[in-house]
Structures are given as structure tokens and as C-alpha cells.
Design an enzyme around this catalytic site. Sequence first.
Site, PDB file in Angstrom:
ATOM      1  N   ARG A 102      38.676  45.496  32.217  1.00 35.83           N
ATOM      2  CA  ARG A 102      38.629  46.865  32.334  1.00 35.83           C
ATOM      3  C   ARG A 102      39.710  47.398  33.291  1.00 35.83           C
ATOM      4  O   ARG A 102      40.213  46.786  34.153  1.00 35.83           O
ATOM      5  CB  ARG A 102      37.459  47.623  32.830  1.00 35.83           C
ATOM      6  CG  ARG A 102      36.988  47.148  34.375  1.00 35.83           C
ATOM      7  CD  ARG A 102      36.204  48.149  34.789  1.00 35.83           C
ATOM      8  NE  ARG A 102      35.375  48.035  36.173  1.00 35.83           N
ATOM      9  CZ  ARG A 102      36.128  47.817  37.555  1.00 35.83           C
ATOM     10  NH1 ARG A 102      37.175  48.299  37.595  1.00 35.83           N
ATOM     11  NH2 ARG A 102      35.345  47.428  38.388  1.00 35.83           N
ATOM     12  N   ASN A 104      41.385  49.108  36.577  1.00 37.20           N
ATOM     13  CA  ASN A 104      40.818  49.609  37.918  1.00 37.20           C
ATOM     14  C   ASN A 104      41.909  50.495  38.388  1.00 37.20           C
ATOM     15  O   ASN A 104      41.903  51.493  38.013  1.00 37.20           O
ATOM     16  CB  ASN A 104      40.844  48.108  38.668  1.00 37.20           C
ATOM     17  CG  ASN A 104      39.892  48.274  39.884  1.00 37.20           C
ATOM     18  OD1 ASN A 104      39.093  48.937  39.849  1.00 37.20           O
ATOM     19  ND2 ASN A 104      40.516  47.784  41.096  1.00 37.20           N
ATOM     20  N   ASN A 155      44.712  46.186  42.470  1.00 36.95           N
ATOM     21  CA  ASN A 155      44.210  47.211  43.246  1.00 36.95           C
ATOM     22  C   ASN A 155      45.425  48.242  43.831  1.00 36.95           C
ATOM     23  O   ASN A 155      46.276  48.373  43.230  1.00 36.95           O
ATOM     24  CB  ASN A 155      43.404  46.541  44.369  1.00 36.95           C
ATOM     25  CG  ASN A 155      41.813  47.109  44.327  1.00 36.95           C
ATOM     26  OD1 ASN A 155      41.676  48.320  43.841  1.00 36.95           O
ATOM     27  ND2 ASN A 155      41.069  46.009  44.344  1.00 36.95           N
ATOM     28  N   ASP A 204      41.818  46.646  49.496  1.00 39.77           N
ATOM     29  CA  ASP A 204      41.484  47.193  48.266  1.00 39.77           C
ATOM     30  C   ASP A 204      42.503  48.368  48.267  1.00 39.77           C
ATOM     31  O   ASP A 204      43.618  47.991  48.016  1.00 39.77           O
ATOM     32  CB  ASP A 204      39.894  47.879  48.603  1.00 39.77           C
ATOM     33  CG  ASP A 204      39.555  48.073  46.955  1.00 39.77           C
ATOM     34  OD1 ASP A 204      40.128  48.864  46.341  1.00 39.77           O
ATOM     35  OD2 ASP A 204      38.289  47.786  46.732  1.00 39.77           O
TER      36      ASP A 204
HETATM   37  C1  BGC Z   1      36.949  47.278  42.535  1.00 43.74           C
HETATM   38  C2  BGC Z   1      35.820  46.614  42.462  1.00 43.74           C
HETATM   39  C3  BGC Z   1      35.984  45.140  43.147  1.00 43.74           C
HETATM   40  C4  BGC Z   1      36.798  45.688  44.678  1.00 43.74           C
HETATM   41  C5  BGC Z   1      37.154  44.396  45.274  1.00 43.74           C
HETATM   42  C6  BGC Z   1      37.617  47.602  43.806  1.00 43.74           C
HETATM   43  O1  BGC Z   1      38.942  48.308  43.590  1.00 43.74           O
HETATM   44  O2  BGC Z   1      36.831  48.564  41.761  1.00 43.74           O
HETATM   45  O3  BGC Z   1      35.089  46.237  41.190  1.00 43.74           O
HETATM   46  O4  BGC Z   1      34.779  44.874  43.641  1.00 43.74           O
HETATM   47  O5  BGC Z   1      37.950  46.273  44.305  1.00 43.74           O
HETATM   48  O6  BGC Z   1      37.738  44.962  46.523  1.00 43.74           O
HETATM   49 CA    CA Z   2      40.541  50.120  44.432  1.00 43.52          CA
END
Ligand code: BGC
Ligand code: CA
Length: 287
Positions: A102, A104, A155, A204
Site C-alpha cells: 500500500r 505510505n 517514508n 519515520d
Molecule cells: C508507517 C507504519 C510503519 C512505520 C514505521 C509509518 O510511516 O505508516 O506502517 O510501521 O512507518 O516507522
Molecule cells: Ca511516515
Amino acid sequence: MSSVKVELVHNYDCQLGEGPHWDDQTQTLLFVDIDNSAIHRWNPATKQTKTTIVKDSSIGAVVPRKSGGLMIAAGHRFASWNENTGESETFKEVNLEFPTSRFNDGKCDPVGRFWAGTMGRESAAASPDRLQGKLYCLDIDHSVRTKVYPVDISNGLSWTSNVMYYCDSLKLTIDAYDYDVTTGDIKNMREVVKFDREKEGVPDGHCIDTDGNLWVAMFFTGQVIKVDPRTGEKLQYVKVSDIALKTTSVCFGGPNLDEMYVTSARNKPLMEPTENDISGALFKASG
Ligand code: BGC
Ligand code: CA
């Protein structure tokens, strides 16, 4: 932000709050709850939230569209989104070779190309099916190019006029690329910041300030770390919450862009719910 005050904006109880974007035109904050397929728009002046639900898929990222309405990276598709009617037009589907993957995180570059990446299905937080993700760019002319692959968890993205910073979370690094603003081409990848998973968490989403420093949301440790990507130095640790440990992303916002919004995900079911569980809330840090 030398001495930082962090406040809870609202407990949205997001399963997976993500992707804050300050919409300067309306002075509101857009963000998503990926797992609940929700697009939230928080208005700090009225303290009201407008929520729309994307049917049939999760929602990874949302950005305003220059010609009006929104653009989304949802499930496998880049699409337009009308917040008032729920109408949507798909521009392109991607990563179909991994059906359970999916979209992100995603964001626009300085000229409005919409970059967004994918990841594999997670059996637990930060444990996706490996190397099923890619970073894509939806260009102004609506063509879509694959930019980085394979990745685990696509990310955070931030840009200067000639550098793109990108985070594939499981690498525990922020990578820099030379970035050509006229073409959107990236090259010459190098790792510029490295994190310690045990002590600092998993990097992240991130955003960049006017000094060229990055503010990185750290998943699992409830904090944002300010780093200088030119030296790799960690400049500041901002504790967001001792309860909402899965801090997922950050952006600057507010009338003077001097406030920092932080999204988070629910700790449950990995942690026992506490009475004052605020995991999944939206936070705001100001100096
Ligand atoms: C995602 C999560 C993931 C996390 C890990 C996020 O951006 O949406 O699914 O577990 O990053 O850092
Ligand atoms: Ca993120």
C-alpha cells in the site's frame, strides 16, 4: 525551538495517524489515518475537524492540488479527491505486483510534483513484508516515474533547492540525493544521518527548517530529533509523549510556520491500553 512546549491538540485515536501537511491557503492542517482510510482537516481557529473517508482502500498521503481539491496516494493509486463530494479520479495505479502492499508517506517537491512511496503488508508495526516498496513521483504532466526501489518502508521526504532527503525506515538512515528541480531527477545517493534503533527508535516522517536542518519523527520512542543532514549531527531531542510512542511524522504550520505538528499511531495492541491512552493523538510543539 530551543525550549519546546508540547501540547496535545486533539486525541483522534488514530490507528495510524500520518502525513501532516499545513495548508497555507486555508490555515488548516491536513493529515491522514492510514488504516481507517480517513482524511482529517484540523482548523486551529475554529477547533473543528472535517473528516472524509476514502472508500475501498487505505490512505497513505494527501496534498492540496493547485487547480483545486486534493491529490491522494491511496492503496495502490494516485488520484484526485474532492473533499465535499467524495469524488475521485484515478491517475495511475502502482505496485500491483505486490497486491497486499500500500501507499505510505508522500509529499510535494518544491515545484509541486507529488512523490509518494509504498510498503509491504505489516504483520506488526515496522515489520513489513520485505522489499515490496518503491518511491514514485507523479509529475506535473501526470506521468509517473519509479524513483527508488526496492524499499522496505517508504517514508519521510524533504527538499532544498538541490538536495532531496529520503527515509526508508528500516535502513535507519536518512539518505540524501542530488536533486534537479527542473527535471525531478535524483542521483548520487549517500547516507547522511544514522539512528540507533534501540536508543532512538525508527526514523519515520521528517520536515526541513529554514536553516536546512531536518526534524525527524521517531517511531517507538515518542520523540522528534533535530539533525543537521550536512554533518549528521543530532542537534536536539524533543520529547513528544511518554504514552504515544509511535510518533510518525512532523510538519511546520501555523500563521508564522513556527509551530510543529506531530502525528502518532496507536500503541495497541502491542501495549496494554492505559487509562489515559493518547496514542494516536495529534500534538503541537512550539518554542
Ligand atoms: C508507517 C507504519 C510503519 C512505520 C514505521 C509509518 O510511516 O505508516 O506502517 O510501521 O512507518 O516507522
Ligand atoms: Ca511516515
